[in-house]
Design a protein around this motif. Sequence first.
Motif, PDB file in Angstrom:
ATOM      1  N   TYR A   1      55.948  46.621  33.630  1.00  0.00           N
ATOM      2  CA  TYR A   1      56.417  46.251  34.529  1.00  0.00           C
ATOM      3  C   TYR A   1      55.445  46.970  35.413  1.00  0.00           C
ATOM      4  CZ  TYR A   1      61.074  44.235  32.659  1.00  0.00           C
ATOM      5  OH  TYR A   1      62.123  44.325  31.923  1.00  0.00           O
ATOM      6  N   TRP A   2      54.964  47.921  35.564  1.00  0.00           N
ATOM      7  CA  TRP A   2      54.635  48.721  36.872  1.00  0.00           C
ATOM      8  C   TRP A   2      53.134  50.030  36.064  1.00  0.00           C
ATOM      9  CZ3 TRP A   2      57.216  45.846  39.030  1.00  0.00           C
ATOM     10  CH2 TRP A   2      58.824  46.149  38.864  1.00  0.00           C
ATOM     11  N   GLY A   3      53.495  50.004  34.598  1.00  0.00           N
ATOM     12  CA  GLY A   3      52.187  50.459  34.573  1.00  0.00           C
ATOM     13  C   GLY A   3      50.667  49.959  34.543  1.00  0.00           C
ATOM     14  N   ALA A   4      49.327  51.363  35.234  1.00  0.00           N
ATOM     15  CA  ALA A   4      48.313  51.136  34.963  1.00  0.00           C
ATOM     16  C   ALA A   4      47.636  50.284  34.087  1.00  0.00           C
ATOM     17  CB  ALA A   4      47.672  52.235  35.312  1.00  0.00           C
ATOM     18  N   ASP A   5      48.122  49.979  32.706  1.00  0.00           N
ATOM     19  CA  ASP A   5      47.127  48.939  32.074  1.00  0.00           C
ATOM     20  C   ASP A   5      47.158  47.804  32.519  1.00  0.00           C
ATOM     21  OD1 ASP A   5      46.655  51.462  30.556  1.00  0.00           O
ATOM     22  OD2 ASP A   5      48.260  51.065  28.978  1.00  0.00           O
ATOM     23  N   GLY A   6      48.781  47.710  33.071  1.00  0.00           N
ATOM     24  CA  GLY A   6      48.777  45.612  33.204  1.00  0.00           C
ATOM     25  C   GLY A   6      47.838  45.376  34.787  1.00  0.00           C
ATOM     26  N   VAL A   7      47.016  46.180  35.243  1.00  0.00           N
ATOM     27  CA  VAL A   7      46.090  46.001  35.842  1.00  0.00           C
ATOM     28  C   VAL A   7      44.567  45.187  35.521  1.00  0.00           C
ATOM     29  CG1 VAL A   7      44.544  46.411  37.669  1.00  0.00           C
ATOM     30  CG2 VAL A   7      46.634  47.802  37.441  1.00  0.00           C
ATOM     31  N   THR A   8      44.402  45.161  34.132  1.00  0.00           N
ATOM     32  CA  THR A   8      43.558  44.234  33.693  1.00  0.00           C
ATOM     33  C   THR A   8      44.042  43.906  32.877  1.00  0.00           C
ATOM     34  OG1 THR A   8      42.740  46.304  32.728  1.00  0.00           O
ATOM     35  CG2 THR A   8      42.015  46.658  34.683  1.00  0.00           C
ATOM     36  N   GLU A   9      45.167  44.132  31.552  1.00  0.00           N
ATOM     37  CA  GLU A   9      45.809  43.566  30.184  1.00  0.00           C
ATOM     38  C   GLU A   9      46.517  42.411  30.398  1.00  0.00           C
ATOM     39  OE1 GLU A   9      48.879  45.402  27.396  1.00  0.00           O
ATOM     40  OE2 GLU A   9      47.361  46.777  27.629  1.00  0.00           O
ATOM     41  N   PRO A  10      46.197  42.151  29.814  1.00  0.00           N
ATOM     42  CA  PRO A  10      47.086  40.472  30.271  1.00  0.00           C
ATOM     43  C   PRO A  10      48.185  40.422  29.790  1.00  0.00           C
ATOM     44  CG  PRO A  10      44.911  39.588  29.690  1.00  0.00           C
ATOM     45  CD  PRO A  10      44.941  40.968  29.728  1.00  0.00           C
ATOM     46  N   GLY A  11      49.132  39.285  30.424  1.00  0.00           N
ATOM     47  CA  GLY A  11      50.241  39.677  29.444  1.00  0.00           C
ATOM     48  C   GLY A  11      51.426  40.790  30.002  1.00  0.00           C
ATOM     49  N   SER A  12      50.548  41.564  30.731  1.00  0.00           N
ATOM     50  CA  SER A  12      51.834  42.092  31.475  1.00  0.00           C
ATOM     51  C   SER A  12      52.913  41.915  32.081  1.00  0.00           C
ATOM     52  CB  SER A  12      51.342  43.520  32.015  1.00  0.00           C
ATOM     53  OG  SER A  12      50.705  43.603  33.289  1.00  0.00           O
ATOM     54  N   ARG A  13      54.371  42.665  32.875  1.00  0.00           N
ATOM     55  CA  ARG A  13      54.740  41.882  33.761  1.00  0.00           C
ATOM     56  C   ARG A  13      54.461  42.893  35.231  1.00  0.00           C
ATOM     57  NH1 ARG A  13      60.902  41.415  32.641  1.00  0.00           N
ATOM     58  NH2 ARG A  13      61.344  40.575  34.325  1.00  0.00           N
ATOM     59  N   ASN A  14      53.087  43.652  35.541  1.00  0.00           N
ATOM     60  CA  ASN A  14      52.864  43.882  36.952  1.00  0.00           C
ATOM     61  C   ASN A  14      52.158  42.707  37.206  1.00  0.00           C
ATOM     62  OD1 ASN A  14      51.740  45.856  38.452  1.00  0.00           O
ATOM     63  ND2 ASN A  14      50.615  47.042  37.576  1.00  0.00           N
ATOM     64  N   ARG A  15      53.119  42.516  37.849  1.00  0.00           N
ATOM     65  CA  ARG A  15      52.071  40.638  38.387  1.00  0.00           C
ATOM     66  C   ARG A  15      50.810  41.191  39.972  1.00  0.00           C
ATOM     67  NH1 ARG A  15      52.502  37.801  34.259  1.00  0.00           N
ATOM     68  NH2 ARG A  15      54.233  36.648  34.262  1.00  0.00           N
ATOM     69  N   MET A  16      52.171  42.707  40.369  1.00  0.00           N
ATOM     70  CA  MET A  16      51.454  43.014  41.863  1.00  0.00           C
ATOM     71  C   MET A  16      50.126  43.562  41.378  1.00  0.00           C
ATOM     72  SD  MET A  16      53.725  45.103  40.557  1.00  0.00           S
ATOM     73  CE  MET A  16      55.063  44.559  41.477  1.00  0.00           C
ATOM     74  N   GLY A  17      49.755  43.905  39.845  1.00  0.00           N
ATOM     75  CA  GLY A  17      48.663  44.926  39.774  1.00  0.00           C
ATOM     76  C   GLY A  17      48.317  45.835  40.125  1.00  0.00           C
ATOM     77  N   MET A  18      49.755  46.755  40.575  1.00  0.00           N
ATOM     78  CA  MET A  18      49.694  48.172  41.457  1.00  0.00           C
ATOM     79  C   MET A  18      48.985  49.303  39.846  1.00  0.00           C
ATOM     80  SD  MET A  18      53.790  49.262  41.227  1.00  0.00           S
ATOM     81  CE  MET A  18      53.820  50.791  40.831  1.00  0.00           C
ATOM     82  N   ASN A  19      48.309  50.333  40.398  1.00  0.00           N
ATOM     83  CA  ASN A  19      48.714  51.279  40.169  1.00  0.00           C
ATOM     84  C   ASN A  19      48.641  52.789  40.623  1.00  0.00           C
ATOM     85  OD1 ASN A  19      46.209  53.436  38.534  1.00  0.00           O
ATOM     86  ND2 ASN A  19      44.572  51.949  38.789  1.00  0.00           N
ATOM     87  N   SER A  20      49.460  53.225  39.999  1.00  0.00           N
ATOM     88  CA  SER A  20      50.258  54.389  41.197  1.00  0.00           C
ATOM     89  C   SER A  20      50.698  55.096  40.353  1.00  0.00           C
ATOM     90  CB  SER A  20      51.098  53.818  41.293  1.00  0.00           C
ATOM     91  OG  SER A  20      52.184  54.647  42.083  1.00  0.00           O
ATOM     92  N   PRO A  21      49.781  56.769  39.862  1.00  0.00           N
ATOM     93  CA  PRO A  21      50.309  58.411  39.326  1.00  0.00           C
ATOM     94  C   PRO A  21      50.919  58.194  39.639  1.00  0.00           C
ATOM     95  CG  PRO A  21      48.102  57.929  39.746  1.00  0.00           C
ATOM     96  CD  PRO A  21      48.519  56.722  40.660  1.00  0.00           C
ATOM     97  N   ALA A  22      51.895  58.103  40.552  1.00  0.00           N
ATOM     98  CA  ALA A  22      53.451  59.223  40.368  1.00  0.00           C
ATOM     99  C   ALA A  22      54.387  57.717  40.433  1.00  0.00           C
ATOM    100  CB  ALA A  22      53.466  58.058  42.482  1.00  0.00           C
ATOM    101  N   ALA A  23      54.090  56.314  40.219  1.00  0.00           N
ATOM    102  CA  ALA A  23      55.420  55.659  39.159  1.00  0.00           C
ATOM    103  C   ALA A  23      55.001  56.097  38.357  1.00  0.00           C
ATOM    104  CB  ALA A  23      54.745  54.093  39.571  1.00  0.00           C
ATOM    105  N   GLU A  24      54.398  55.961  37.467  1.00  0.00           N
ATOM    106  CA  GLU A  24      53.719  56.248  36.120  1.00  0.00           C
ATOM    107  C   GLU A  24      54.431  58.167  35.399  1.00  0.00           C
ATOM    108  OE1 GLU A  24      50.444  55.927  34.189  1.00  0.00           O
ATOM    109  OE2 GLU A  24      50.045  54.016  34.425  1.00  0.00           O
ATOM    110  N   ALA A  25      54.441  58.353  36.891  1.00  0.00           N
ATOM    111  CA  ALA A  25      54.985  59.947  36.119  1.00  0.00           C
ATOM    112  C   ALA A  25      56.384  60.112  36.090  1.00  0.00           C
ATOM    113  CB  ALA A  25      54.293  60.905  37.117  1.00  0.00           C
ATOM    114  N   MET A  26      56.892  59.289  37.266  1.00  0.00           N
ATOM    115  CA  MET A  26      58.695  59.071  37.701  1.00  0.00           C
ATOM    116  C   MET A  26      58.948  58.662  36.461  1.00  0.00           C
ATOM    117  SD  MET A  26      59.494  60.945  40.275  1.00  0.00           S
ATOM    118  CE  MET A  26      57.659  61.283  40.276  1.00  0.00           C
ATOM    119  N   ILE A  27      58.331  57.446  35.863  1.00  0.00           N
ATOM    120  CA  ILE A  27      58.700  56.887  33.837  1.00  0.00           C
ATOM    121  C   ILE A  27      59.020  57.660  33.177  1.00  0.00           C
ATOM    122  CG2 ILE A  27      58.644  55.372  32.447  1.00  0.00           C
ATOM    123  CD1 ILE A  27      57.001  53.389  35.274  1.00  0.00           C
ATOM    124  N   ASN A  28      57.583  58.619  32.902  1.00  0.00           N
ATOM    125  CA  ASN A  28      57.572  59.842  32.156  1.00  0.00           C
ATOM    126  C   ASN A  28      58.875  60.589  32.736  1.00  0.00           C
ATOM    127  OD1 ASN A  28      56.412  61.182  30.398  1.00  0.00           O
ATOM    128  ND2 ASN A  28      56.569  62.936  31.651  1.00  0.00           N
TER     129      ASN A  28
END
Length: 606
Positions: free
Chosen positions: A509-536
């Motif tokens: 939904y929110w991971g950096a891979d979705g910025v360029t990788e088609p078909g993700s649910r990162n519709r907004m194109g967010m790239n946030s190390p903080a968000a990925e750290a919280m998921i971890n």
Amino acid sequence: MRPDYFTSWRNAGAALAVILSGVQANAEPKHGIAMYGEPALPPDFVSLPYANPDAPKGGKIVTGETGSFDSLNPHISKGRVPWQLRFLAYESLMGRSYDEPFTLYGLLAESIETGPNREWVEFTLREEAKFSDGTPVTVEDVLWSYETLGTIGHPRYRGTWSKVASAEQTGPRSVKFTFNVDDRELALIMGMRPILKKAQWDSVPFDESGTDNIPISSAPYVITEFKAGRFVELTRNPDYWGNDIGFRRGTNNIDTVRMEFFADGDAMFEAFKAGILTSHRETNAAKWATSFDFPAIRDGDVVKSEIKHARPSGMRGYVFNTRREIFADWRVRSALIHAFNYEFISKAINADGQPRVASYFSNSVLGMSDGPAEGRVREFLEPFAGELLPGALDGYALPVSDGGLDNRRNLRKAIGLLSDAGWTIGDDGVLRNADGKDFAFEILLSVGSGETEKTMDIYVEALKRLGIAATIVKVDGAEYKARTEEYDYDMIYYAWGLSLSPGNEQYRYWGADGVTEPGSRNRMGMNSPAAEAMINEMLNAASHDDFLAAVHALDRILTTGRYVIPVWFSPVSTLAHAKELHYPDTIPAYGDWIGFQPDVWWYAED
């Protein structure tokens, strides 16, 4: 009918605390698995707590969908598929209880075993498990399904497969997966992959299938009739292998499940009023209050049901594609959120009948608190203070208007934010940046969007007062899917349904891979190390408190990112349906959600 809402969820916070309080320590085969602690149901449970084990079998349910479809394979990227098929027409090794945040019970697998730290998981298949053609489900089918889905299947499956170090047969009916990362949720995720029949695809390209090849599965329902773009009909398999296991008792009671497709919501509603459809889920509070007074309602042939739930609101609204330069600045996004006169629009479109989405996990114990971040939440966020946007640490709330059409106060705020971001209104009333570029963008909608289009009509007029030229572009379903999958849009309407057990899917939904990788649910194109750290942090939380703090912190990051203009949600599902269709008195924590209709409903003429 007087439903007993949330029998096992009288207090959502207390229930979650109990479920998250322990850690499975011993490696031994078990009938189920929970993300934390132990499953609530014993090995010999009669049925899921929200299923009626005495429900009669028979009858038919007909539901409606807007749009079209050109594929019956929901496990690949190609084509448009009726979303229900993913859940009704396929089975996995484990099945989910929707009365517990993240607990699985044996389905195709009779048992599950994990390593002490869940570094591996092993499943043992039920000897009686069979596909609809009568052939047994084998370990070979399981291994083929996992590898195929993980390599050429839909992107939703690929992230997990990359975390599998090895997959091997360990016995006549046993299969083991060993992981290459520390991730406690993987053991559960591996139990939820659909299992397909390998032999069916030996000479057929799996990732190219459409309506020419109906996948064979072990599920209670099989696809028996369809017309591409028009309808799909599923029939209950009388020889289904799992009728007597506890997980299935009281479910899949209706003989025939049919889904009819319509060009728009108005046509679908008229079909329901005419008796073509037998169940209709209404999402507009104003329509629910004013439009359900037709003869079938008055005569008692159709009844109205309101079903509560305790799940997160999720996020639904109008998404800024930050891959576009025009929306890269958070101040611009904040300005356009201020320009969206929610209170006026909600009253005009929705009769002000539903609350607004306040954050991604609002309406649940996972939602962020008001005011400044405190305690463990603040500890998680502070290392990323330089990245976080205003409000993440100090508190944030959506702008509120006085409900009038003018929305003057918020528009003044919007003008200030736009000015700070380098946009000013010229003498001709047009908003431009320092390079002389006009502020103009497109709002991409699918044909037949209904209230979404009406909402945007109001919004476009408001934006004109800021010198912004927003254009609504309507395309058919096929083009809409293709463009959204490739992120070819400025703004779209989108809804993320979020659960009480967020986990690995959050990367998609929110991971950096979705910025360029088609078909993700990162519709907004967010790239946030903080968000990925919280998921971890969520995935590796050692305690209930750390898990909740990580989700609360993630909610703050997402909400203050100003990626979406939120609209409304409903804490109650509203369904109108034929009087012959019934549901149990006990409602799961998730309410009217996946696994509810038609799964635990039944048909009875009395």
